[in-house]
Scaffold this active site. Structure first.
Site, PDB file in Angstrom:
ATOM      1  CB  CYS A 136      -4.413  -5.289  -5.466  1.00  0.00           C
ATOM      2  SG  CYS A 136      -4.927  -6.935  -5.742  1.00  0.00           S
ATOM      3  CB  CYS A 165      -7.552  -6.232  -3.990  1.00  0.00           C
ATOM      4  SG  CYS A 165      -6.154  -7.589  -3.952  1.00  0.00           S
ATOM      5  CG  ASP A 166      -8.539  -2.322  -3.855  1.00  0.00           C
ATOM      6  OD1 ASP A 166      -9.220  -3.102  -2.890  1.00  0.00           O
ATOM      7  OD2 ASP A 166      -7.326  -1.873  -3.403  1.00  0.00           O
TER       8      ASP A 166
END
Length: 315
Positions: A134, A137-138
Site C-alpha cells: 500500500c 499507507c506507507d
C-alpha cells in the site's frame, strides 16, 4: 442453535467499529475474528494517517486498542472462521469452523481483502520492514529515498505516481513489454521524470537483512540479473476480497467484491450488510473501513427496529 441479534464477521477496523456502535446500541453483537484477527493492520508497522494518533501508532497496537474499546461496551469477541452460510431465509444461518451452527437477525460482513503477493520468501520476511502492498499507507516513510514497485495495472500506475511525489526515484518493474493500465495512466507514468519503467523485468529477490536495501531483478529477455538499490519495495498486483463463502447468496462484481447499495452498506439480502475492504476496492484505508463499519452498525440497528416493529404489529 444459538440465536443472535447481530453477528459481525471479521475483526479489522470495519468490524471493530461496527462492534463498538452495535454494542452501544444494545444489539449485543457477537464478533467472529476469522483467520487474521485485526486484519491487514496486524502486518503493518507504523500507521501515521489515522486521526487521533499525532505521533503515529503501530498497526498491531492500534488493533488492540480497537478491541479493548469494543470489549469495554461488552461486545462478545470470539475466535472462529465462518465456513458456511445460508441466507435463503430469515433469520440467517451461519456455520463456524464446520461445527457450530448459529442464527442471526442481522449480519455485518467485514472480512476485508487480502493483498496478492509475489510469493518470494524474502518478500514475506521483510514485510513491514520495507516491503508493502500500500503506497498510500506507507509511501510517506520513504520520502526522499529510492523505491521499486511491481505491477502493470491502473492501481500500480496510481501508486507509482503517488510515490513519485514523495520519493527521490521510483523503479517500476513490468514483466512484459506492455502495461495493462489505461493509456492515459501509462502516459502519465512514462512522462514522470523520476519514474523509470523497467520492461521485461521480474523481481527475483528482495535484498536486506533487517530492512530492504535493494531488489534483484531478472531481465526476461536476456536472462541476466541486476540489482537496484532501493529502500522500499511495493507490490501492486491487486487484492482479492475475502468473500467467497458468501458468493452463493450475495451479489459480487467481476473481481469478487460484495456489491452494496449506493451510499449504503446494504447488500441484496435484507439484514446482511457489508463494510470495509470486502466491498471497497478503491480506497482500502483503515479510516474509510472504520467509517463504513459505523454505517453498517447504524443500518443494522435500523433494520432490527423495523423487523421488531413488523413482528409486534403482526402479533
Amino acid at each position: 442453535m444459538e440465536h443472535l441479534q447481530c453477528l459481525i464477521i471479521g475483526a479489522g477496523p470495519a468490524g471493530f467499529t461496527a462492534a463498538i456502535y452495535a454494542a452501544r446500541a444494545n444489539l449485543n453483537p457477537v464478533m467472529y475474528v476469522g483467520s487474521q484477527p485485526g486484519g491487514q493492520l496486524t502486518i503493518t508497522r507504523d500507521v501515521e494517517n489515522y486521526p487521533g494518533f499525532p505521533d503515529g501508532v503501530l498497526g498491531p497496537e492500534m488493533m488492540e486498542l480497537f478491541e479493548k474499546q469494543a470489549k469495554r461496551f461488552n461486545a462478545d469477541i470470539r475466535n472462529g472462521i465462518v465456513t458456511d452460510v445460508d441466507f435463503s431465509s430469515h433469520p440467517h444461518e451461519i456455520t463456524i469452523d464446520n461445527i457450530k451452527n448459529i442464527s442471526a437477525d442481522s449480519i455485518i460482513i467485514a472480512t476485508g481483502a487480502s493483498a496478492k503477493w509475489l510469493g518470494l520468501p524474502s518478500e514475506t520476511r521483510l514485510n513491514g520492514s520495507g516491503v508493502s502492498a500500500c503506497a498510500v499507507c506507507d509511501g510517506f516513510f520513504y520520502r526522499g529515498q529510492d523505491v521499486a514497485i511491481v505491477g502493470a495495472g491502473d492501481t500500480a500506475c496510481e501508486e507509482a505516481l503517488y510515490l513519485s511525489k514523495l520519493c527521490n526515484h521510483v523503479h517500476m518493474l513490468i514483466r512484459r513489454d506492455e502495461m495493462r493500465a489505461s493509456k492515459i495512466m501509462q502516459k502519465r507514468v512514462i512522462n514522470t521524470p523520476n519514474i523509470t519503467v523497467h520492461w521485461h523485468a521480474e523481481a527475483e529477490e528482495v535484498i536486506g537483512e533487517q530492512i530492504v536495501t535493494g531488489v534483484r531483478v531478472k531481465d526476461n529477455l536476456n536472462e541476466e540479473t541486476y540489482v537496484l538499490a532501493v529502500q522500499g519495495f511495493f507490490v501492486a498486483i491487486g487484492h482479492h476480497p475475502n468473500a467467497k463463502v458468501f458468493s452463493q447468496y450475495l451479489d459480487t462484481d467481476d473481481q469478487g467484491y460484495i456489491i452494496t447499495q449506493p451510499d449504503s452498506t446494504k447488500t441484496n439480502i435484507p439484514g446482511v450488510f457489508a463494510c470495509g475492504d470486502v466491498q471497497d476496492k478503491h480506497f482500502r484505508q483503515a479510516v474509510t473501513a472504520a467509517g463504513s463499519g459505523c454505517m453498517a452498525a447504524l443500518e443494522a440497528e435500523r433494520f432490527l427496529t423495523t423487523v421488531e416493529a413488523h413482528v409486534s404489529s403482526a402479533d
